[in-house]
Design a protein around this motif. Structure first.
Motif, mmCIF file in Angstrom:
data_model
loop_
_atom_site.group_PDB
_atom_site.id
_atom_site.type_symbol
_atom_site.label_atom_id
_atom_site.label_comp_id
_atom_site.label_asym_id
_atom_site.label_seq_id
_atom_site.Cartn_x
_atom_site.Cartn_y
_atom_site.Cartn_z
ATOM 1 N N ALA A 193 22.783 59.496 3.520
ATOM 2 C CA ALA A 193 21.463 59.237 4.095
ATOM 3 C C ALA A 193 21.094 60.290 5.128
ATOM 4 C CB ALA A 193 21.425 57.841 4.717
ATOM 5 N N LYS A 227 21.892 46.322 7.777
ATOM 6 C CA LYS A 227 22.666 47.400 7.138
ATOM 7 C C LYS A 227 21.767 48.292 6.285
ATOM 8 C CE LYS A 227 26.050 47.784 3.561
ATOM 9 N NZ LYS A 227 26.991 47.039 2.732
ATOM 10 N N ALA A 228 20.908 47.695 5.475
ATOM 11 C CA ALA A 228 19.995 48.491 4.652
ATOM 12 C C ALA A 228 19.021 49.275 5.525
ATOM 13 C CB ALA A 228 19.239 47.583 3.684
ATOM 14 N N ASP A 229 18.509 48.617 6.568
ATOM 15 C CA ASP A 229 17.529 49.267 7.435
ATOM 16 C C ASP A 229 18.167 50.413 8.227
ATOM 17 O OD1 ASP A 229 15.810 47.387 6.463
ATOM 18 O OD2 ASP A 229 15.458 46.356 8.358
ATOM 19 N N PHE A 230 19.425 50.259 8.595
ATOM 20 C CA PHE A 230 20.139 51.308 9.325
ATOM 21 C C PHE A 230 20.273 52.559 8.450
ATOM 22 C CE2 PHE A 230 24.500 52.955 10.595
ATOM 23 C CZ PHE A 230 24.092 53.538 11.784
ATOM 24 N N ILE A 231 20.632 52.359 7.185
ATOM 25 C CA ILE A 231 20.777 53.509 6.286
ATOM 26 C C ILE A 231 19.409 54.129 6.002
ATOM 27 C CG2 ILE A 231 21.449 54.135 3.934
ATOM 28 C CD1 ILE A 231 23.836 52.163 4.351
ATOM 29 N N ASP A 232 18.396 53.304 5.840
ATOM 30 C CA ASP A 232 17.039 53.853 5.709
ATOM 31 C C ASP A 232 16.669 54.689 6.932
ATOM 32 O OD1 ASP A 232 16.694 52.639 3.265
ATOM 33 O OD2 ASP A 232 15.275 51.119 3.955
ATOM 34 N N TYR A 277 18.044 58.077 6.999
ATOM 35 C CA TYR A 277 17.368 58.935 6.023
ATOM 36 C C TYR A 277 16.009 59.382 6.556
ATOM 37 C CZ TYR A 277 15.085 59.976 1.491
ATOM 38 O OH TYR A 277 14.400 60.551 0.457
ATOM 39 N N LEU A 278 15.346 58.483 7.287
ATOM 40 C CA LEU A 278 13.973 58.751 7.742
ATOM 41 C C LEU A 278 13.917 59.507 9.061
ATOM 42 C CD1 LEU A 278 12.470 55.263 6.810
ATOM 43 C CD2 LEU A 278 12.043 57.437 5.626
ATOM 44 N N LEU A 310 16.262 59.779 -5.289
ATOM 45 C CA LEU A 310 16.897 58.892 -4.307
ATOM 46 C C LEU A 310 18.232 58.341 -4.820
ATOM 47 C CD1 LEU A 310 16.083 58.131 -1.460
ATOM 48 C CD2 LEU A 310 14.723 56.254 -2.374
ATOM 49 N N ARG A 312 12.149 52.132 1.066
ATOM 50 C CA ARG A 312 11.799 53.100 2.111
ATOM 51 C C ARG A 312 12.856 54.184 2.287
ATOM 52 N NH1 ARG A 312 11.442 48.220 3.747
ATOM 53 N NH2 ARG A 312 13.440 48.442 4.785
ATOM 54 N N GLY A 313 14.026 53.978 1.725
ATOM 55 C CA GLY A 313 15.121 54.919 1.875
ATOM 56 C C GLY A 313 16.298 54.404 1.067
ATOM 57 N N PRO A 314 17.441 55.098 1.157
ATOM 58 C CA PRO A 314 18.560 54.729 0.278
ATOM 59 C C PRO A 314 19.153 53.355 0.554
ATOM 60 C CG PRO A 314 19.160 56.530 1.766
ATOM 61 C CD PRO A 314 17.696 56.327 1.923
ATOM 62 N N GLY A 315 18.998 52.840 1.764
ATOM 63 C CA GLY A 315 19.527 51.511 2.067
ATOM 64 C C GLY A 315 18.793 50.429 1.311
ATOM 65 N N SER A 316 17.468 50.409 1.429
ATOM 66 C CA SER A 316 16.692 49.411 0.682
ATOM 67 C C SER A 316 16.680 49.741 -0.813
ATOM 68 C CB SER A 316 15.265 49.309 1.235
ATOM 69 O OG SER A 316 14.688 50.576 1.439
#
Lengths: 265, 265, 265
Positions: free
Chosen positions: A42, A245-250, A253-254, C191, C239-243
């Motif tokens: 990410a 967890k998903a939002d952290f990885i997003d 990346y962002l 992605l 929104r990114g790799p987590g989601s």
């Protein structure tokens, strides 16, 4: 005592990481391998878990950085780690030590003692772990595992001086030191402690940022800052540790150098 | 026959778990370690995977509970498990057995036979697994692996009586028994079967709830209820098994004794 | 040269998979076991990781398909893989090879050389990996690891002819060939490369689709198409790799033969 790491340094280090996309050799614990790889992908690094004694040395020598995490140590993995560390040192590849639970169990404590003697480029641990390491790194003072973060900062500085490593002691505020200069990174969120692997993945980020770093202290501090800032953002958008967890990885990346420079940090 | 577990008992057991935050030693299978750790962190326990033969016994003795899951058994891990079980028994630490696929493959079946003889505090399995265990636990009757859940409840009761363990046989409805009293927990959702590790993580919850439990039957039943209730909530908010997993972990974090007592369950 | 795989074939193969719910024996790498299992559960197959030398052969023989992935190879796992492959071949169970990083490290390269000689039903790799395999599979021409995807398609065709396997070379567009007919599947999203295990999980999908497949070429191509189509959908909602990871698994669960036939692909 410690100054807060300027956001400009974080932005510069992140830009450098993204430009080089370093290959990071990860010898980490069994539990956190997936999140660790996803955190590096990410943020813009290339993770690789090459775990066999037959392959670890060759691969460490061609990597940009190496991570050693003793969380689920056992003999075959320890043997691969020692070969990888020796090869990394021979090739000039910086390696990072995450001394999970050092001081609690003899087997890993002895292993960490040997790793410290092999001169890691960076060490990332919590207060108890850094205090335990400082206690046997020739820092010349006793350590109190019940001590607070002030004692840990002092131990981190002495550990850095005695080993030559950049030492990051992480918690509510992270402190990153070369023994002379110490940065503080105050970002983060308690929800990070409810997701397994956020600390281990931070150590992998530290390793990634050390690859070809002109200023290793700033590189390690920037890794801590990036994790903390992204943790805050994820905490703001999530309902619990699962969505965090998903939002952290997003967020990893962002996040971008441009956004960091534009924010009122 | 079996009464539905009262929500008040679930609330009381959850409050007890949150107050004690037990350290749970997990010797589980390779596939599910991350979700298992995250489920325990979300609910309010402290997971630790200490897997080496060099460390497993020492750590089991200082833990609040131990989980043995034979899903990806191999000789080194089995040796560590045996050392951990012996140390747990010596120290009075309750341990839980998840006999994944027992009866299907000889190697793990033989291992489970030995584990049963070592007297686990709790056993959590599906109908086939409990039937297989009951078949060689001296319960004195043959088992039919094609039998339905009624036969499994009877097998669970006999397994509990012959081993002294609390036995949970889980499925659409879970049945939890000490051989004399049997609770039913009717909560859950089929989507749980489409996410790897929900059953294995439930066994880890069972282990966590057994730590210092004054009433082990109620503790194990409450673990099953918490998982099922959170599974229902996650199914209501998710679109498929990917979002279900995050929502399930969020639900385990958000569930509370107060909300449980206030609900019309 | 290669025609795009018709959506009708994808729909038909997916309907066949869902009707049979194949049991897939997975001997894959340490990092990706959870996402691999979740991908198979979402799409409608039954994954099982049976990793011990004591159990791998027995289980391979009773499975619908077998996957061998050399990503984190070490001696005990390699021994289990060889036993599983021999048992699968004896029992007529199709097995798929994912030759992760073959050609880069000698240990796994030698293992892959032996696996190729044992005649897999399918091989799934990226361009570099397929070029490396073709180089030692008796295809009679040198390979250039810096070559583009055109060279990889040619290498894939020769590898298919010399080994009898269906070969899938995956990238921005995937090419799937039996050496004579070659399908292209143009779906996917960048992605996917930022989430660890999407390639490894695709190999597991390939294995699942080969179970009892009347047309193995179409089965492997459909697996690639399903992954690519679901990747596109997840990219559109995340929104990114987590989601993305959660949305990808949701998409694999929500995709259906009916929706595929109704879409303007």
């Amino acid at each position: 005592m410690a100054n807060t790491l300027p956001i400009d340094i974080v932005a510069g280090e992140l830009a450098r990481l993204r430009a080089t996309n370093p290959l990071v050799h990860l010898l980490t614990n069994e539990v956190v391998q997936e999140i660790t790889a996803n955190v590096l992908l990410a943020v813009g690094a290339s993770p690789a878990m090459i775990v066999a004694e037959e392959e670890a040395a060759v691969f460490a020598a061609i990597s940009g950085a190496l991570l050693i995490n003793v969380g689920t140590l056992y003999p075959a993995r320890l043997a691969a780690m020692k070969l990888a560390v020796a090869a990394a040192n021979q090739a000039g590849v910086p390696w990072t030590l995450d001394p999970v639970a050092v001081g609690v169990l003899d087997y890993r404590t002895q292993a960490c003692r040997e790793f410290i003697a092999a001169r890691p480029a960076a060490i990332r641990g919590n207060a108890s772990e850094i205090l335990a390491l400082a206690g046997f790194a020739g820092s010349g003072r006793g350590v109190d595992t019940t001590a607070g973060s002030d004692a840990a900062v002092s131990a981190a500085e002495q550990l850095a001086l005695s080993t030559g490593a950049i030492v990051a002691v992480t918690g509510e505020t992270d402190f990153i030191t070369d023994g002379t200069t110490t940065w503080a990174t105050p970002w983060g969120h308690p929800l990070m402690t409810r997701v397994v692997g956020t600390g281990c993945a931070l150590s992998a980020l530290v390793a990634a940022f050390t690859a070809q770093a002109p200023n290793r202290l700033n590189a390690v501090a920037a890794a801590c800052a990036v994790a903390g800032l992204c943790g805050e953002r994820a905490a703001g958008s999530s309902r619990g540790p699962g969505s965090f967890k998903a939002d952290f990885i997003d967020a990893l990346y962002l996040i971008s150098p441009e956004k960091l420079r534009g924010q009122d940090a």
